[in-house]
Design a protein around this motif. Structure first.
Motif, mmCIF file in Angstrom:
data_model
loop_
_atom_site.group_PDB
_atom_site.id
_atom_site.type_symbol
_atom_site.label_atom_id
_atom_site.label_comp_id
_atom_site.label_asym_id
_atom_site.label_seq_id
_atom_site.Cartn_x
_atom_site.Cartn_y
_atom_site.Cartn_z
ATOM 1 N N VAL A 1 87.469 33.390 11.937
ATOM 2 C CA VAL A 1 86.814 34.642 12.323
ATOM 3 C C VAL A 1 85.297 34.471 12.281
ATOM 4 N N GLY A 2 84.798 33.781 11.239
ATOM 5 C CA GLY A 2 83.357 33.529 11.155
ATOM 6 C C GLY A 2 82.848 32.662 12.294
ATOM 7 N N MET A 3 83.713 31.773 12.775
ATOM 8 C CA MET A 3 83.316 30.873 13.861
ATOM 9 C C MET A 3 82.994 31.635 15.141
ATOM 10 N N LYS A 4 83.647 32.777 15.325
ATOM 11 C CA LYS A 4 83.387 33.571 16.538
ATOM 12 C C LYS A 4 81.949 34.055 16.586
ATOM 13 N N THR A 5 81.337 34.279 15.418
ATOM 14 C CA THR A 5 79.943 34.737 15.390
ATOM 15 C C THR A 5 78.980 33.569 15.516
ATOM 16 N N ARG A 6 79.484 32.346 15.284
ATOM 17 C CA ARG A 6 78.635 31.159 15.452
ATOM 18 C C ARG A 6 79.006 30.543 16.798
ATOM 19 N N SER A 7 78.642 31.240 17.868
ATOM 20 C CA SER A 7 79.128 30.900 19.197
ATOM 21 C C SER A 7 78.786 29.477 19.594
ATOM 22 N N ARG A 8 77.619 28.988 19.138
ATOM 23 C CA ARG A 8 77.212 27.644 19.541
ATOM 24 C C ARG A 8 78.195 26.599 19.005
ATOM 25 N N PHE A 9 78.558 26.745 17.725
ATOM 26 C CA PHE A 9 79.499 25.792 17.136
ATOM 27 C C PHE A 9 80.869 25.929 17.795
ATOM 28 N N TYR A 10 81.262 27.172 18.044
ATOM 29 C CA TYR A 10 82.556 27.412 18.691
ATOM 30 C C TYR A 10 82.590 26.776 20.078
ATOM 31 N N ASP A 11 81.505 26.920 20.848
ATOM 32 C CA ASP A 11 81.454 26.338 22.189
ATOM 33 C C ASP A 11 81.564 24.813 22.126
ATOM 34 N N ILE A 12 80.875 24.207 21.142
ATOM 35 C CA ILE A 12 80.950 22.751 20.988
ATOM 36 C C ILE A 12 82.378 22.324 20.662
ATOM 37 N N LEU A 13 83.010 23.063 19.745
ATOM 38 C CA LEU A 13 84.371 22.716 19.315
ATOM 39 C C LEU A 13 85.359 22.797 20.479
ATOM 40 N N GLY B 1 97.263 31.407 9.053
ATOM 41 C CA GLY B 1 95.800 31.388 9.067
ATOM 42 C C GLY B 1 95.247 31.454 10.479
ATOM 43 N N PHE B 2 95.842 30.723 11.406
ATOM 44 C CA PHE B 2 95.399 30.769 12.796
ATOM 45 C C PHE B 2 95.692 32.125 13.422
ATOM 46 N N LEU B 3 96.839 32.700 13.089
ATOM 47 C CA LEU B 3 97.171 34.026 13.624
ATOM 48 C C LEU B 3 96.137 35.057 13.168
ATOM 49 N N LEU B 4 95.808 35.051 11.882
ATOM 50 C CA LEU B 4 94.810 35.990 11.363
ATOM 51 C C LEU B 4 93.434 35.704 11.960
ATOM 52 N N GLY B 5 93.105 34.423 12.103
ATOM 53 C CA GLY B 5 91.795 34.057 12.629
ATOM 54 C C GLY B 5 91.615 34.440 14.084
ATOM 55 N N VAL B 6 92.680 34.307 14.870
ATOM 56 C CA VAL B 6 92.595 34.657 16.296
ATOM 57 C C VAL B 6 92.555 36.169 16.477
ATOM 58 N N ARG B 7 93.375 36.885 15.699
ATOM 59 C CA ARG B 7 93.454 38.344 15.840
ATOM 60 C C ARG B 7 92.291 39.056 15.171
ATOM 61 N N GLY B 8 91.719 38.484 14.126
ATOM 62 C CA GLY B 8 90.672 39.158 13.356
ATOM 63 C C GLY B 8 89.371 39.273 14.129
ATOM 64 N N LYS B 9 88.634 40.356 13.840
ATOM 65 C CA LYS B 9 87.355 40.597 14.506
ATOM 66 C C LYS B 9 86.180 40.552 13.532
ATOM 67 N N GLU B 10 86.429 40.894 12.276
ATOM 68 C CA GLU B 10 85.353 40.948 11.281
ATOM 69 C C GLU B 10 85.723 40.101 10.078
ATOM 70 N N SER B 11 84.748 39.318 9.590
ATOM 71 C CA SER B 11 85.022 38.403 8.476
ATOM 72 C C SER B 11 85.423 39.150 7.212
ATOM 73 N N VAL B 12 84.727 40.265 6.916
ATOM 74 C CA VAL B 12 84.995 40.994 5.673
ATOM 75 C C VAL B 12 86.425 41.536 5.668
ATOM 76 N N ARG B 13 86.825 42.129 6.799
ATOM 77 C CA ARG B 13 88.174 42.693 6.870
ATOM 78 C C ARG B 13 89.228 41.590 6.767
ATOM 79 N N THR B 14 89.009 40.471 7.441
ATOM 80 C CA THR B 14 89.949 39.348 7.371
ATOM 81 C C THR B 14 90.015 38.773 5.957
ATOM 82 N N MET B 15 88.848 38.720 5.291
ATOM 83 C CA MET B 15 88.810 38.203 3.918
ATOM 84 C C MET B 15 89.651 39.078 2.991
ATOM 85 N N ARG B 16 89.503 40.402 3.138
ATOM 86 C CA ARG B 16 90.265 41.306 2.278
ATOM 87 C C ARG B 16 91.760 41.198 2.559
#
Length: 227
Positions: free
Chosen positions: A67-79, A139-154
């Motif tokens: 979920v955090g990776m989505k906000t780091r678009s540059r790293f996500y694009d490279i990956l 973990g991948f299911l939550l990461g793909v569906r999640g939009k906010e890091s805090v909510r996913t963390m909780r």
């Protein structure tokens, strides 16, 4: 894929403090269960810690990182632009995120083997691999569906606690009422814990293999972080 594994392994194992803090909760539960049971539940406590390490890096750490990776678009694009088929990238992230847990899982498994004997090794391996696949899949299911890091963390913290602390993961199901124990033994964490501490009855093997296959299907469906 190996480059992704190396990136996460170096990032997550940098500094002794991070490795120690990572292990505080599972190791503290071993101590608590050992003291409260007078040593009778040491095997289940060791198996429970193995389960906690594996579920923690899959359901919690992996989901929060994605979920955090989505906000780091540059790293996500490279990956995403790296060569290789789709399944290799999530597999590389999952393995890299699991590297910090590996020494603890190996140590606890060796301790259990010294107490249970080599005959328990096949069940342990099946339990660990199946649980790792299931945890990575969730973990991948939550990461793909999640939009906010805090909510996913909780959410992931609730799942990890609900699946490892309250059910009979650190302690044997026999201390619970029979009906409740039968239901809880269908959980992936409980069935894997039972296999890891040497209970390899056919029903337990089937339940554990089913959850491992479920996680493998989730991983195979990964196409990117946007679902």
């Amino acid at each position: 894929m190996m480059g992704i594994v190396e990136y996460y392994a170096r990032a997550l194992t940098r500094g002794r403090f991070s490795l120690i803090s990572f292990a505080i909760q599972p190791l503290s539960f071993i101590f608590i269960v050992y003291v409260v049971s007078g040593g009778r539940f040491l095997n289940t406590a060791l198996a429970g810690a193995v389960v906690s390490f594996i579920v923690g890096v899959g359901v919690a750490d992996l989901a929060i990182e994605l979920v955090g990776m989505k906000t780091r678009s540059r790293f996500y694009d490279i990956l995403i632009s790296l060569p290789g088929s789709g399944w290799k990238k999530p597999l590389g992230i999952s393995i890299g995120m699991s590297v910090p847990a590996l020494p603890y899982v190996l140590l606890l498994t060796i301790l259990l083997l010294t107490r249970l004997g080599v005959r328990a090794l096949p069940g342990m391996v099946l339990g660990i691999i199946s649980l790792w696949l299931w945890g990575a899949g969730i973990g991948f299911l939550l990461g793909v569906r999640g939009k906010e890091s805090v909510r996913t963390m909780r959410l992931s913290n609730i799942l990890v606690t609900g699946l490892t602390v309250f059910p009979p993961v650190y302690y044997p199901p026999s201390v619970l009422p029979d009906g409740l124990a039968r239901v809880l033994m269908l959980l992936p964490t409980v069935s894997a814990s039972r296999l890891i501490y040497g209970n390899g009855d056919p029903g337990n093997l089937l339940v554990t293999a089913f959850w491992g296959l479920t996680g493998l299907i989730f991983l195979a469906r990964f196409k990117g972080l946007e679902g």
